[in-house]
Write a protein that holds these residues in place. Structure first.
Motif, PDB file in Angstrom:
ATOM      1  N   PHE A 281      17.110 -10.679 -13.798  1.00 38.55           N
ATOM      2  CA  PHE A 281      16.142 -10.787 -12.519  1.00 38.55           C
ATOM      3  C   PHE A 281      16.712 -10.765 -11.418  1.00 38.55           C
ATOM      4  O   PHE A 281      17.914 -11.408 -11.235  1.00 38.55           O
ATOM      5  N   GLN A 282      16.192 -10.069 -10.363  1.00 41.99           N
ATOM      6  CA  GLN A 282      16.911  -9.971  -8.940  1.00 41.99           C
ATOM      7  C   GLN A 282      16.810 -11.254  -8.406  1.00 41.99           C
ATOM      8  O   GLN A 282      17.794 -11.467  -7.565  1.00 41.99           O
ATOM      9  N   ALA A 283      15.901 -12.288  -8.674  1.00 41.64           N
ATOM     10  CA  ALA A 283      16.032 -13.524  -8.272  1.00 41.64           C
ATOM     11  C   ALA A 283      17.247 -14.457  -8.317  1.00 41.64           C
ATOM     12  O   ALA A 283      17.830 -15.216  -7.861  1.00 41.64           O
ATOM     13  N   VAL A 284      17.914 -13.884  -9.663  1.00 45.85           N
ATOM     14  CA  VAL A 284      19.101 -14.418  -9.967  1.00 45.85           C
ATOM     15  C   VAL A 284      20.042 -13.619  -9.755  1.00 45.85           C
ATOM     16  O   VAL A 284      21.521 -14.152  -9.212  1.00 45.85           O
ATOM     17  N   GLN A 285      20.124 -12.127  -9.547  1.00 45.80           N
ATOM     18  CA  GLN A 285      21.185 -11.496  -9.177  1.00 45.80           C
ATOM     19  C   GLN A 285      21.573 -11.439  -7.652  1.00 45.80           C
ATOM     20  O   GLN A 285      22.930 -11.730  -7.692  1.00 45.80           O
ATOM     21  N   HIS A 286      20.635 -11.555  -7.095  1.00 44.90           N
ATOM     22  CA  HIS A 286      21.134 -11.443  -5.538  1.00 44.90           C
ATOM     23  C   HIS A 286      21.719 -12.662  -5.067  1.00 44.90           C
ATOM     24  O   HIS A 286      22.777 -12.357  -4.384  1.00 44.90           O
ATOM     25  N   PRO A 287      21.497 -13.760  -5.405  1.00 41.77           N
ATOM     26  CA  PRO A 287      22.380 -14.985  -5.028  1.00 41.77           C
ATOM     27  C   PRO A 287      23.685 -14.913  -5.681  1.00 41.77           C
ATOM     28  O   PRO A 287      24.678 -15.330  -5.240  1.00 41.77           O
ATOM     29  N   LEU A 288      23.890 -14.563  -6.876  1.00 43.15           N
ATOM     30  CA  LEU A 288      25.154 -14.325  -7.379  1.00 43.15           C
ATOM     31  C   LEU A 288      25.859 -13.130  -6.590  1.00 43.15           C
ATOM     32  O   LEU A 288      27.183 -13.370  -6.508  1.00 43.15           O
ATOM     33  N   ALA A 289      25.194 -12.220  -6.354  1.00 41.20           N
ATOM     34  CA  ALA A 289      25.964 -10.979  -5.506  1.00 41.20           C
ATOM     35  C   ALA A 289      26.374 -11.623  -4.065  1.00 41.20           C
ATOM     36  O   ALA A 289      27.556 -11.201  -3.738  1.00 41.20           O
ATOM     37  N   ASP A 290      25.710 -12.525  -3.739  1.00 37.56           N
ATOM     38  CA  ASP A 290      25.966 -13.123  -2.203  1.00 37.56           C
ATOM     39  C   ASP A 290      27.349 -13.762  -2.402  1.00 37.56           C
ATOM     40  O   ASP A 290      28.189 -14.070  -1.659  1.00 37.56           O
ATOM     41  N   SER A 291      27.347 -14.814  -3.609  1.00 36.33           N
ATOM     42  CA  SER A 291      28.278 -15.481  -3.753  1.00 36.33           C
ATOM     43  C   SER A 291      29.548 -14.671  -3.984  1.00 36.33           C
ATOM     44  O   SER A 291      30.814 -14.997  -3.536  1.00 36.33           O
ATOM     45  N   LEU A 292      29.579 -13.648  -4.932  1.00 31.97           N
ATOM     46  CA  LEU A 292      30.743 -12.716  -5.202  1.00 31.97           C
ATOM     47  C   LEU A 292      31.313 -12.216  -3.830  1.00 31.97           C
ATOM     48  O   LEU A 292      32.512 -12.319  -3.413  1.00 31.97           O
ATOM     49  N   THR A 293      30.423 -11.666  -2.951  1.00 30.65           N
ATOM     50  CA  THR A 293      30.787 -11.199  -1.678  1.00 30.65           C
ATOM     51  C   THR A 293      31.443 -12.366  -0.820  1.00 30.65           C
ATOM     52  O   THR A 293      32.634 -11.981  -0.181  1.00 30.65           O
ATOM     53  N   GLU A 294      30.867 -13.305  -0.823  1.00 32.21           N
ATOM     54  CA  GLU A 294      31.483 -14.438   0.017  1.00 32.21           C
ATOM     55  C   GLU A 294      32.917 -14.688  -0.152  1.00 32.21           C
ATOM     56  O   GLU A 294      33.734 -14.969   0.530  1.00 32.21           O
ATOM     57  N   ILE A 295      32.751 -14.941  -1.626  1.00 33.64           N
ATOM     58  CA  ILE A 295      34.291 -15.496  -2.192  1.00 33.64           C
ATOM     59  C   ILE A 295      35.253 -14.475  -1.914  1.00 33.64           C
ATOM     60  O   ILE A 295      36.308 -14.920  -1.585  1.00 33.64           O
ATOM     61  N   GLU A 296      35.005 -13.105  -2.138  1.00 34.24           N
ATOM     62  CA  GLU A 296      36.027 -12.074  -1.958  1.00 34.24           C
ATOM     63  C   GLU A 296      36.353 -12.178  -0.412  1.00 34.24           C
ATOM     64  O   GLU A 296      37.422 -12.063  -0.005  1.00 34.24           O
ATOM     65  N   LEU A 297      35.230 -12.226   0.649  1.00 37.42           N
ATOM     66  CA  LEU A 297      35.472 -12.271   1.837  1.00 37.42           C
ATOM     67  C   LEU A 297      36.811 -13.476   2.267  1.00 37.42           C
ATOM     68  O   LEU A 297      37.690 -13.474   3.095  1.00 37.42           O
ATOM     69  N   ALA A 298      36.403 -14.749   1.532  1.00 42.34           N
ATOM     70  CA  ALA A 298      37.101 -15.997   2.059  1.00 42.34           C
ATOM     71  C   ALA A 298      38.525 -15.697   1.177  1.00 42.34           C
ATOM     72  O   ALA A 298      39.511 -16.108   2.012  1.00 42.34           O
ATOM     73  N   ARG A 299      38.491 -15.079   0.171  1.00 42.86           N
ATOM     74  CA  ARG A 299      40.016 -14.682  -0.393  1.00 42.86           C
ATOM     75  C   ARG A 299      40.770 -13.880   0.366  1.00 42.86           C
ATOM     76  O   ARG A 299      42.016 -14.065   0.516  1.00 42.86           O
ATOM     77  N   LEU A 300      40.276 -12.781   0.842  1.00 41.70           N
ATOM     78  CA  LEU A 300      41.034 -11.933   1.786  1.00 41.70           C
ATOM     79  C   LEU A 300      41.442 -12.660   2.919  1.00 41.70           C
ATOM     80  O   LEU A 300      42.655 -12.368   3.455  1.00 41.70           O
TER      81      LEU A 300
END
Length: 387
Positions: A281-300
């Protein structure tokens, strides 16, 4: 630009991942959290495979790495337990970095091999009961010269890790210059069992097996050889240590956020509703995609800051940015994870509630994100000082 690890750094990450899976699986961490007891042999086991000396020069028994290696270890530990990562950071940041950069030759010879061997552990006793972020203005703990000794009197709060520490870095005022409050601070390295030191545990919401304490210093006598760096110029050592501290906390937040995201993604793939995995479901996918993006930015940003400190560059701005963004990203990731797991996220048998509790303190410690943004605006944007 090369964003990849070296061969040795890849090997270090693999070594830590295997250690984490073997020695601190999430069910074991959950038990430590429930019991409020730090595993007494865990840091010893890290020392046996060289992790305690990952950022210590080979001449002192380490493996010759730097802050990047420290960051790798911290991130991987925090994927299962930010509390264990914080305990490790107390030794490699407050201990190894402070002594290596500001300690006397005799202090380096004495302590760095012991840190690498896992024989000594440290806590930083700096925050004053009425101070918080206002270290300079609130510093009331005093150290008065008496012959070849100093006598320390005062009180500290939020001294974390006293339950596993053998030594305390104590920040005290040896003189006061009203024109420049940063002058006159001195850092002392004091055995925890020195007469006159007493402490009381503070009950906390998170990081429940690495305890924080109120510490009192009542006529604590230490020799002048206990001074780390120069008398009256402790602020310079503190600033250098705090830059590293912000990098290490950022690394802990990245690891914690990644661990929470790992759990949320696994649950989303296994939990079925309306005939399909909820991860469809997109309602679950989208917040997880947000988290993946933000964690990767924080890692960089975190690894950029750690690389800069290894290069001897001024990393104060990127270190503050990394700590601020990584903690907020992990905060949002644990909140999203609680929503994905719903009722199970609220159950103590699942680890998401532990990630959710543990990240809360890293929003305001070791520096509040509000103060961090003040510093970023002042140094990064050239805006007037706001505090």
């Amino acid at each position: 630009m090369d964003f990849d690890f070296t061969e040795d750094q890849h090997a270090l990450r693999d070594l830590v991942r295997k250690f984490v899976a073997r020695e601190m699986p999430k069910d074991a961490v959950a038990q430590w959290d429930a019991n409020g007891t730090f595993p007494s042999d865990l840091l010893d086991k890290m020392a046996e495979i060289g992790l305690m000396g990952a950022s210590i020069p080979e001449e002192f028994g380490g493996t010759g790495g730097g802050v990047v290696e420290e960051t790798i270890v911290l991130e991987e530990l925090a994927r299962h337990s930010s509390t264990v990562a914080l305990a490790y950071g107390l030794d490699v940041s407050f201990g190894a970095v402070t002594i290596e950069r500001h300690g006397s030759d005799s202090q380096k010879q004495e302590f760095l091999p012991q840190i690498a061997g896992g024989d000594v552990h440290f806590a930083l006793s700096m925050t004053e009961p009425n101070g918080g972020t206002d270290i300079l203005g609130a510093m009331k703990t005093k150290a008065v010269a008496d012959g070849d000794d100093y006598v320390i009197n005062g009180a500290k709060i939020w001294t974390t890790g006293v339950n596993i520490a053998s030594w305390l870095f104590v920040v005290a005022r040896t003189e006061r210059d009203p024109a420049k409050l940063s002058r006159g601070l001195t850092v002392f390295l004091v055995p925890k069992d020195t007469p006159g030191i007493s402490y009381r545990k503070i009950e906390k919401l998170g990081s429940k097996f690495l305890h924080s304490y109120e510490v009192s210093y009542d006529n604590v006598r230490v020799p002048k050889s206990a001074i780390v760096g120069e008398e009256g110029r402790g602020w310079h050592a503190i600033i250098d240590t705090l830059n590293n501290e912000r990098i290490f906390v950022a690394a802990v937040c990245v690891g914690l956020g990644q661990g929470a995201l790992d759990d949320a993604v696994q649950y989303a793939g296994e939990r079925n509703a309306f005939g399909k995995p909820i991860g469809q479901f997109q309602a679950v996918q989208h917040p997880l995609a947000d988290s993946l993006t933000e964690i990767e930015l924080a890692r960089l940003m975190t690894y950029k800051a750690s690389w800069m400190q290894d290069q001897g560059q001024d990393c104060s701005l990127p270190a503050s940015m990394a700590k601020y963004f990584a903690s907020e990203a992990a905060f949002r990731t644990t909140d999203r994870g609680m929503r994905v797991l719903a009722g199970y996220g609220f159950a103590m048998e699942y680890n998401m509630q532990r990630y959710y509790r543990d990240i809360r303190q890293l929003i305001f410690a070791p520096i509040t994100n509000e103060m961090g943004r003040n510093f970023i605006a002042q140094v990064g944007l050239g805006l007037p000082k706001s505090y």
